[in-house]
Motif scaffolding. Structure first.
Motif, PDB file in Angstrom:
ATOM      1  N   ASP A   1       0.827  -1.210   0.000  1.00 34.34           N
ATOM      2  CA  ASP A   1       0.000   0.000   0.000  1.00 34.34           C
ATOM      3  C   ASP A   1       0.864   1.262   0.000  1.00 34.34           C
ATOM      4  O   ASP A   1       0.533   2.262  -0.638  1.00 34.34           O
TER       5      ASP A   1
ATOM      6  N   THR B   1       2.313   1.961  -3.445  1.00 31.65           N
ATOM      7  CA  THR B   1       1.302   2.582  -4.299  1.00 31.65           C
ATOM      8  C   THR B   1       1.122   4.045  -3.948  1.00 31.65           C
ATOM      9  O   THR B   1       1.041   4.911  -4.835  1.00 31.65           O
ATOM     10  N   TYR B   2       1.057   4.341  -2.655  1.00 32.17           N
ATOM     11  CA  TYR B   2       0.878   5.724  -2.195  1.00 32.17           C
ATOM     12  C   TYR B   2       2.026   6.609  -2.690  1.00 32.17           C
ATOM     13  O   TYR B   2       1.785   7.711  -3.233  1.00 32.17           O
TER      14      TYR B   2
END
Length: 452
Positions: free
Chosen positions: A238, A241-242
């Motif tokens: 995550d 992706t951020y």
């Protein structure tokens, strides 16, 4: 001058030659190791305290390089969540912490660390509710009362839900508030002396809870003040992706662009580092706190520990916050480091001795203190643990390192921090842990009631 003589122990030195000395003696004078010998030591004072180490293994004290002590009173919540789900569930509860809660949680968390062989611990405290009071001071007082060497970090968040971050508005601060409080923390508490029991670092929380400006300004301030820097990085997909969506970079590329690499920096987790990242960490001397139990608890992938170590990256072990590692026993992290590395890279990926080294000298290196602690050598601070291997759990295991790392956590016959004995015969001398447990249960319920 106080003097202690530990005799007849199997001594795992973790010194430059990685000597292991059966039936050796270690002499402590006024908090410093003054002799390590396989010969009987006779030139000792009449007031010496003698400790019989027969059946025991003596190691350097373990060094915990990443923790969130306030989380001790929020264990067991969000037990089946991803990292981001876990954070969004717990932030509203953590928004209610205050001095009483943090002091109690620190007693519980550090008491548990002490009983699993820890003599030096960090803490990453980044949640500062507006009405919470002096939270950093509360945990510093708690740890001082227990007698461990402490490296708390003044954490921070300035990116709340309304700005696209994860934490609620009530626990973030402005950049000016954070920088002022950070400078004040260093001024009040940081002790750079060689035998220091207390050093401060600056620690914005993570790329997804702080702004770019805060990262840059915190790095500048830390270097002006001569203190270390710490944050979470590359913990989960995550986060990859951020960082890609917001900065067009990998987590490490982004952090390097704002001044966050160097031998004064260490990152927690590092699960998602690629080949180029690992090479860059090694070239800059940037450290990593490996937290295998927490990584697994939150369903993240397996850290490339073998590759980090092989490249020369400074690597230590961390229990991480007790809300993502409910047992928070530091020796257990050496065990889990071996299992996780081998699950990823095969049976020879990480040896038991390398795992023990990560928990001792490796952690000391990450904190910039490997010239003072982390090994058993003359001139070093007497941070030591005497593990009792005489019981059923370890009977018949001839290799003492295998017994420590792969076996159950042994009873502690003695633990010393700067020559002061804080654990004796598997009991913590500096606190009543039954009373601490009761207080932790009370604070847990009070915090949940406050959150509704």
């Amino acid at each position: 001058m106080s003097q202690t003589l530990i005799e007849n122990a199997h001594v795992i030195t973790v010194d430059a030659a990685r000597r292991e000395l059966p039936s050796a003696s270690v002499r402590i004078d006024d908090g410093v190791i003054t002799e390590v010998s396989t010969d009987p030591l006779t030139d000792v004072g009449s007031e010496v305290v003698r400790v019989d180490g027969r059946g025991c293994v003596l190691t350097p004290g373990l060094v915990n390089t990443h923790h969130h002590l306030y989380q001790w009173i929020t264990r067991g919540l969000a037990a089946d969540h991803t990292l981001f789900e876990w954070l969004t569930t717990l932030y509203p509860i953590w928004a209610g912490i205050d001095e009483q809660a943090v002091h109690t949680a620190a007693l519980g968390g550090v008491g548990q660390l002490a009983m699993s062989g820890c003599t030096t611990t960090t803490d990453h405290h980044y949640v500062f509710p507006r009405e919470g009071g002096d939270l950093l001071g509360a945990e510093i007082a708690a740890v001082a009362s227990l007698g461990l060497r402490f490296h708390p970090t003044r954490g921070s968040m300035d990116l709340s839900e309304k700005d696209g971050g994860l934490p609620p508005d009530s626990v973030v601060q402005t950049i000016d508030e954070i920088l002022t409080a950070s400078a004040d923390a260093v001024d009040r508490w940081h002790d750079p002396s060689p035998s220091s029991m207390l050093r401060i670092a600056l620690a914005p929380c993570s790329p997804f809870s702080v702004t770019t400006d805060l990262l840059r300004e915190s790095a500048s301030l830390a270097r002006d003040l001569g203190v270390r820097m710490h944050t979470h990085l590359a913990e989960s997909p995550d986060e990859n992706t951020y960082c890609d969506e917001h900065f067009g970079a990998t987590p490490l590329q982004y952090m390097e662009s704002v001044g966050w690499v160097g031998d004064d920096v260490w990152f927690a987790h590092g699960v998602e580092f690629g080949d180029d990242d690992i090479a860059r960490l090694a070239a800059t001397g940037t450290g990593v706190a490996h937290c295998p139990t927490s990584n697994a608890r939150l369903g993240n992938r397996i850290c490339r520990t073998r590759d980090l170590v092989a490249a020369g990256v400074p690597v230590g072990l961390g229990v991480d916050g007790a809300a993502s590692n409910e047992s928070a026993r530091l020796l257990e992290e050496a065990h889990q480091a071996v299992l996780m590395a081998r699950a990823r890279g095969g049976a020879t990926a990480l040896t038991t001795r390398t795992a023990l080294e990560l928990g001792t000298l490796g952690g000391a290196r990450v904190l910039g203190r490997d010239n003072e602690i982390g090994s058993i050598e003359t001139g070093k601070l007497a941070d030591l643990v005497l593990w009792d291997l005489t019981g059923l759990a370890h009977a018949g295991i001839d290799d003492p390192v295998a017994a420590l790392v792969l076996g159950a956590i042994p009873p502690i016959r003695g633990s010393w921090v700067g020559g002061r004995r804080i654990v004796a015969d598997d009991e913590l001398r500096t606190a009543d842990l039954d009373a601490v447990a009761a207080d932790c249960a009370t604070e847990h319920r009070r915090l949940l009631d406050k959150a509704g």
